[in-house]
Design an enzyme around this catalytic site. Structure first.
Site, mmCIF file in Angstrom:
data_model
loop_
_atom_site.group_PDB
_atom_site.id
_atom_site.type_symbol
_atom_site.label_atom_id
_atom_site.label_comp_id
_atom_site.label_asym_id
_atom_site.label_seq_id
_atom_site.Cartn_x
_atom_site.Cartn_y
_atom_site.Cartn_z
ATOM 1 N N LYS A 37 54.346 -83.159 -11.044
ATOM 2 C CA LYS A 37 54.507 -83.720 -12.388
ATOM 3 C C LYS A 37 53.149 -83.770 -13.049
ATOM 4 O O LYS A 37 52.120 -83.907 -12.379
ATOM 5 C CB LYS A 37 55.079 -85.137 -12.319
HETATM 6 P P1 NAD Z 1 62.549 -86.484 -25.209
HETATM 7 O O1 NAD Z 1 61.164 -86.785 -25.569
HETATM 8 O O2 NAD Z 1 63.176 -85.220 -25.668
HETATM 9 O O3 NAD Z 1 63.498 -87.676 -25.692
HETATM 10 C C1 NAD Z 1 63.231 -89.018 -25.416
HETATM 11 C C2 NAD Z 1 64.085 -89.862 -26.335
HETATM 12 O O4 NAD Z 1 63.909 -91.234 -26.008
HETATM 13 C C3 NAD Z 1 63.720 -89.704 -27.804
HETATM 14 O O5 NAD Z 1 64.910 -89.729 -28.568
HETATM 15 C C4 NAD Z 1 62.892 -90.965 -28.067
HETATM 16 O O6 NAD Z 1 62.901 -91.347 -29.437
HETATM 17 C C5 NAD Z 1 63.637 -91.946 -27.204
HETATM 18 N N1 NAD Z 1 62.901 -93.162 -26.904
HETATM 19 C C6 NAD Z 1 61.576 -93.308 -26.637
HETATM 20 N N2 NAD Z 1 61.306 -94.597 -26.446
HETATM 21 C C7 NAD Z 1 62.468 -95.269 -26.572
HETATM 22 C C8 NAD Z 1 62.855 -96.639 -26.480
HETATM 23 N N3 NAD Z 1 61.958 -97.584 -26.203
HETATM 24 N N4 NAD Z 1 64.156 -96.955 -26.661
HETATM 25 C C9 NAD Z 1 65.074 -96.023 -26.946
HETATM 26 N N5 NAD Z 1 64.774 -94.721 -27.045
HETATM 27 C C10 NAD Z 1 63.500 -94.367 -26.865
HETATM 28 O O7 NAD Z 1 62.611 -86.621 -23.603
HETATM 29 P P2 NAD Z 1 63.693 -86.001 -22.629
HETATM 30 O O8 NAD Z 1 63.224 -84.686 -22.179
HETATM 31 O O9 NAD Z 1 65.060 -86.179 -23.225
HETATM 32 O O10 NAD Z 1 63.498 -86.975 -21.381
HETATM 33 C C11 NAD Z 1 64.173 -88.225 -21.312
HETATM 34 C C12 NAD Z 1 64.144 -88.690 -19.868
HETATM 35 O O11 NAD Z 1 64.787 -87.697 -19.055
HETATM 36 C C13 NAD Z 1 62.753 -88.876 -19.271
HETATM 37 O O12 NAD Z 1 62.787 -89.943 -18.355
HETATM 38 C C14 NAD Z 1 62.533 -87.587 -18.521
HETATM 39 O O13 NAD Z 1 61.600 -87.720 -17.461
HETATM 40 C C15 NAD Z 1 63.921 -87.311 -18.013
HETATM 41 N N6 NAD Z 1 64.151 -85.914 -17.657
HETATM 42 C C16 NAD Z 1 64.047 -84.916 -18.571
HETATM 43 C C17 NAD Z 1 64.287 -83.604 -18.200
HETATM 44 C C18 NAD Z 1 64.264 -82.471 -19.185
HETATM 45 O O14 NAD Z 1 64.661 -81.357 -18.805
HETATM 46 N N7 NAD Z 1 63.877 -82.675 -20.403
HETATM 47 C C19 NAD Z 1 64.587 -83.305 -16.867
HETATM 48 C C20 NAD Z 1 64.691 -84.342 -15.941
HETATM 49 C C21 NAD Z 1 64.471 -85.645 -16.367
#
Ligand code: NAD
Length: 453
Positions: free
Chosen positions: A143
């Site tokens: 990561k």
């Molecule tokens: P992203 O940045 O695309 O989206 C994050 C979302 O969360 C946004 O809508 C943001 O406005 C919102 N957010 C931020 N702070 C917030 C709060 N305090 N309350 C409510 N909403 C809030 O990120 P993502 O890629 O969707 O990742 C989200 C989670 O999924 C993370 O924990 C990430 O590690 C995990 N994840 C993502 C992937 C991937 O392929 N993108 C894969 C595995 C895990």
């Protein structure tokens, strides 16, 4: 020596001391330096250690193997300058942590967020290892990220930051070493910059250096939606197991990004009713159901959910407590804590985000009979599709999009069935079972490779 017990006494117990040399006094103010694993100290790392230890205890993993499984093998911290649009220079700090090199190259996302730290990356890296082992991928976990507020950076600033960060971690990445991918606040565009920067360094195109790329640069159909879709496959498997129908189920999702928005659309398409959703600007709720297409359009035009007219505004912190059947944290870590776990009004939590539930909250949810599908399986769809993309780029042989979708579903469903079977066999919760499946594989590989030299 038990490196999984963080105290100085535990570390030095039973060891002959050759005089004190006064080091205790020198180190007194820097306790983390004498604490094994102190480098990774962070709230998320403590959660990772506690979860890991519970499963490792259950499996009676030997102390020396346990320490090798837990702590990251390699990590890099970089500080680098980026020129802002106004001409000023700002220094950013970035990290890349490779958890294990035992089973193959490492794989893991890159996030841009204000809280990124070495300890956070270490926790996320071990969870990546567990995910890969759980789903049966030939990777260890990694990561990385840059500590920044991406909402403050323009498109061109983000490009300069991404390219410089890619250059800084260049010495330890590579298509057979460590393959980055998107995570919070990074997506196809950042991966395109990353791939271009790496390719410029080596002098020829290397699409397989990152996954989550745009299609025209060697990406695959479905990678962008794979994490959310994988979580939906987990929802389907769990509902089959607990006898709940998805059609008409009320769903609340925290986060409307890469993962949350896809889950909202896919669950809604399958007949679920999205009764609450939030992003960093706040939440919106409707007991009759929110129109996901309208939400998408609004966010497409306004960037954030704030002001969305198709529901009632809800404070960001209250969204998790909206009554529902299925609650999906899909934003940040440590969102379900001992402060709000007793207020959740749901039957099932699907951890689409990494580390959204603290161990204290886990215990409260278990006492209340709320099932938790842990992150290491719930969001493993992303790395699974990334594996398909990497394999395709390595082979220079295009995979059929139907084959990709089919294999994603099969692999995720197999992974969660392994979790259920292990939970039944060991009589433990799904999180401990998921970790146990993965740790068992990882421990076997570690024992077989023994110790070099
Ligand atoms: P992203 O940045 O695309 O989206 C994050 C979302 O969360 C946004 O809508 C943001 O406005 C919102 N957010 C931020 N702070 C917030 C709060 N305090 N309350 C409510 N909403 C809030 O990120 P993502 O890629 O969707 O990742 C989200 C989670 O999924 C993370 O924990 C990430 O590690 C995990 N994840 C993502 C992937 C991937 O392929 N993108 C894969 C595995 C895990």
């Amino acid at each position: 020596m038990d490196r999984t017990d963080g105290t100085f006494e535990a570390r030095t117990a039973g060891r002959e001391r050759r005089g004190t040399g006064g080091w205790e006094d020198v180190l007194a103010g820097d306790a983390h330096l004498v604490t094994p694993g102190g480098e990774w100290r962070s709230k998320l790392w403590s959660i990772a250690v506690e979860q890991f230890n519970r499963a490792a205890d259950l499996l009676s993993i030997e102390p020396d193997i346990r320490a090798r499984l837990l702590e990251p093998r390699r990590s890099l911290t970089v500080n680098f300058p980026v020129r802002r649009d106004n001409g000023e220079v700002e220094i950013f700090t970035g990290y890349r942590v490779q958890h294990t090199l035992t089973m193959g190259p490492t794989k893991g996302g890159i996030r841009y967020a204000p809280g990124v730290s070495l300890g956070e990356c270490a926790a996320l890296a071990i969870w990546m290892t567990l995910k890969c082992q759980l789903v049966g991928l030939p990777f260890g976990g990694a990561k990385g990220g840059v500590r920044c507020d991406p909402n403050r950076l323009s498109h061109s600033e983000l490009e300069r930051l991404t390219r410089r960060y890619a250059s800084e971690i260049f010495p330890i990445i590579g298509p057979n070493r460590d393959i980055p991918a998107p995570d919070m606040a990074t997506g196809e565009q950042e991966m395109a910059w990353f791939m271009d920067t790496y390719s410029q360094h080596v002098g020829y195109p290397v699409p397989e250096i990152v996954t989550g790329k745009p299609l025209v640069l060697g990406g695959i159909v479905g990678r962008q939606v794979a994490t959310g879709l994988g979580a939906v496959y987990c929802v389907e498997s769990v509902l089959e197991r607990i006898g709940l129908d998805l059609v008409g189920s009320r769903v609340v999702i925290q986060g409307f990004g890469n993962v949350g928005a896809v889950m909202a659309r896919e669950l809604s398409n399958r007949g679920a009713v999205i009764v609450g959703i939030s992003d960093v600007t706040g939440g919106v709720a409707s007991s009759g159901g929110l129109n996901v297409d309208a939400l998408m359009t609004w966010v497409g035009e306004h960037r954030f959910l704030r002001g969305f007219p198709g529901g009632d505004p809800v404070a960001r912190s209250d969204v998790l407590e909206i009554p529902c059947d299925i609650l999906v944290p899909a934003a940040l870590e440590r969102q379900i804590t001992e402060d709000n776990a007793s207020k959740l009004d749901c039957q099932l939590v699907i951890e689409a985000a990494n580390g959204p539930t603290t161990p204290d909250a886990d215990r409260i949810l278990a006492d209340r009979g709320i099932h938790v599908v842990p992150d290491v399986i719930a969001n493993a769809g992303g790395v699974t599709a990334s594996y398909f993309e990497w394999a395709q780029d390595q082979q220079k042989y295009l995979w059929d999009s139907d084959a990709i979708a089919q294999r994603l579903r099969t692999q995720l469903r197999r992974g969660i069935q392994r979790v259920f079977a292990t939970a039944d066999r060991l009589d433990v919760d799904w999180r401990t079972a998921a970790q146990a499946v993965a740790i068992e594989r990882f421990a076997a590989a570690t024992r077989l490779r023994t110790i070099y030299p």
